[in-house]
Design an enzyme around this catalytic site. Structure first.
Site, mmCIF file in Angstrom:
data_model
loop_
_atom_site.group_PDB
_atom_site.id
_atom_site.type_symbol
_atom_site.label_atom_id
_atom_site.label_comp_id
_atom_site.label_asym_id
_atom_site.label_seq_id
_atom_site.Cartn_x
_atom_site.Cartn_y
_atom_site.Cartn_z
ATOM 1 N N HIS A 53 0.862 -1.186 0.000
ATOM 2 C CA HIS A 53 0.000 0.000 0.000
ATOM 3 C C HIS A 53 0.896 1.232 0.000
ATOM 4 C CE1 HIS A 53 -3.059 -2.806 2.075
ATOM 5 N NE2 HIS A 53 -3.402 -2.666 0.812
ATOM 6 N N GLU A 56 1.714 3.713 3.082
ATOM 7 C CA GLU A 56 2.258 3.132 4.313
ATOM 8 C C GLU A 56 3.782 3.196 4.237
ATOM 9 O OE1 GLU A 56 0.448 -0.704 4.745
ATOM 10 O OE2 GLU A 56 -1.582 0.120 4.712
ATOM 11 N N HIS A 147 3.617 -3.340 7.081
ATOM 12 C CA HIS A 147 2.536 -2.397 6.780
ATOM 13 C C HIS A 147 2.383 -1.401 7.931
ATOM 14 C CE1 HIS A 147 0.329 -4.419 3.339
ATOM 15 N NE2 HIS A 147 1.190 -5.359 3.702
ATOM 16 N N GLU A 210 1.930 -5.022 11.270
ATOM 17 C CA GLU A 210 1.296 -3.703 11.259
ATOM 18 C C GLU A 210 2.021 -2.826 12.278
ATOM 19 O OE1 GLU A 210 -1.052 -2.713 9.232
ATOM 20 O OE2 GLU A 210 -1.824 -4.596 8.381
#
Length: 322
Positions: A53, A56, A147, A210
């Site tokens: 993404h 990010e 991410h 994350e």
């Protein structure tokens, strides 16, 4: 290999596409992809990916710093290493994706999307992993996909693990804890993420990490990711992580919220944090006549997003494991 990140963002192919340092051979394969092979024989293969993404950016900056340390000889390399910046055009534009969400496309699911740069890239990355993992026999295969989350979280750093038909290697899970992850989320069904693909097709120990919240380049406080960066450096060097630390809280996915029509309403405000608990009977979402309600005593929300396209996931509901 200088300025790998800058060249990737600028869409520039390097004049020199391969070379050697004292400890490894390196090869630029395509925009955003660099392979490093140690001079000594190793039986471990590691994929480090970020930027699937494009908004990010903190993990991308972290990977760039690790690469610099490797090329400067500050970190010895004891893995075959494939570094991937997943979506260079989206990274350059600072957007999550240019056309469609690539992290729903893996495992051949790109064929279900309208053709775009992202579908072509997902296909390329699948082939890259096939070539990388199969080129040499390796006893250990890892894939860490880095991410950041759209929303804030009650756990600043956490991992999401794909469905796996055999038990997880506790050494791998312990390493994730040593990397500063406060929670681990275990999927129970297949999916289209990059880590689902590497786990299912190549038996890799895979995890989506994350790390904080999505911010533009230059606005990240990388000090909050120091435990993860240090753990990665130690891993690359073939050393054992520091012992101790808190064992991550473990969750499993028990339900998915899917947006099926334009009538979809997510019954949470925009400030709802990841891992916010909801009690049994709470209305979570409504889509026409369909209602999504908490069925366990307590469920925790992950990745709530009412703005996804119809047919896509608008959130996950979790149950805490003992």
């Amino acid at each position: 290999m200088d300025n790998f990140l800058a060249q990737t963002l600028a869409g520039i192919s390097p004049d020199i596409t391969q070379g050697e340092t004292e400890s490894f051979h390196w090869r630029w394969q395509m925009p955003g992809v660099l392979e490093l092979t140690p001079a000594v024989e190793v039986d471990r293969a590691l994929v480090l990916s970020a930027g699937i993404h494009g908004n990010e950016t903190a993990p991308v900056e972290m990977l760039a710093a690790l690469l610099s340390a490797l090329f400067e000889g500050k970190i010895p390399l004891r893995w075959r290493l494939l570094v991937i910046l997943g979506n260079p055009p989206a990274l350059a534009e600072g957007v999550r994706y240019c056309h469609s969400d690539m992290n729903r496309m893996f495992g051949g699911r790109w064929q279900m999307f309208e053709e775009s740069g992202e579908t072509l890239r997902a296909r390329e990355l699948e082939q890259l992993l096939e070539d990388f993992y199969s080129r040499r026999k390796t006893r250990i295969r890892w894939h860490l996909d880095l991410h950041t989350a759209i929303r804030g979280s009650r756990h600043v750093r956490f991992g999401v693990l794909p469905q796996r038909s055999i038990p997880w290697d506790e050494h791998f899970l312990s390493w994730l804890g040593a990397a500063g992850l406060e929670a681990l989320v275990f999927h129970q069904t297949p999916g289209g993420t990059f880590t689902h693909f590497s786990c299912e097709h190549f038996g890799a120990l895979s995890c989506t990490l994350e790390l904080g919240k999505a911010l533009p380049f230059g606005h990240n406080d990388l000090t909050q990711f120091t435990p993860t960066a240090q753990a990665l450096a130690t891993l690359l060097a073939g050393e054992k992580p520091m012992e101790g630390g808190t064992r991550p809280i473990r969750y499993r996915v028990v339900a998915q919220i899917t947006r099926r029509s334009d009538a979809f309403v997510l019954c949470m405000d925009n400030q709802t944090l990841n891992f916010t608990p909801f009690k049994k009977g709470t209305l979570l979402a409504q889509d026409g006549d369909e209602q999504v309600i908490v069925t366990h005593d307590v469920e925790y929300v992950l990745f709530p997003n009412p703005n996804v396209a119809c047919g896509l996931r608008a959130g996950l509901m979790l149950e805490k494991l003992a």
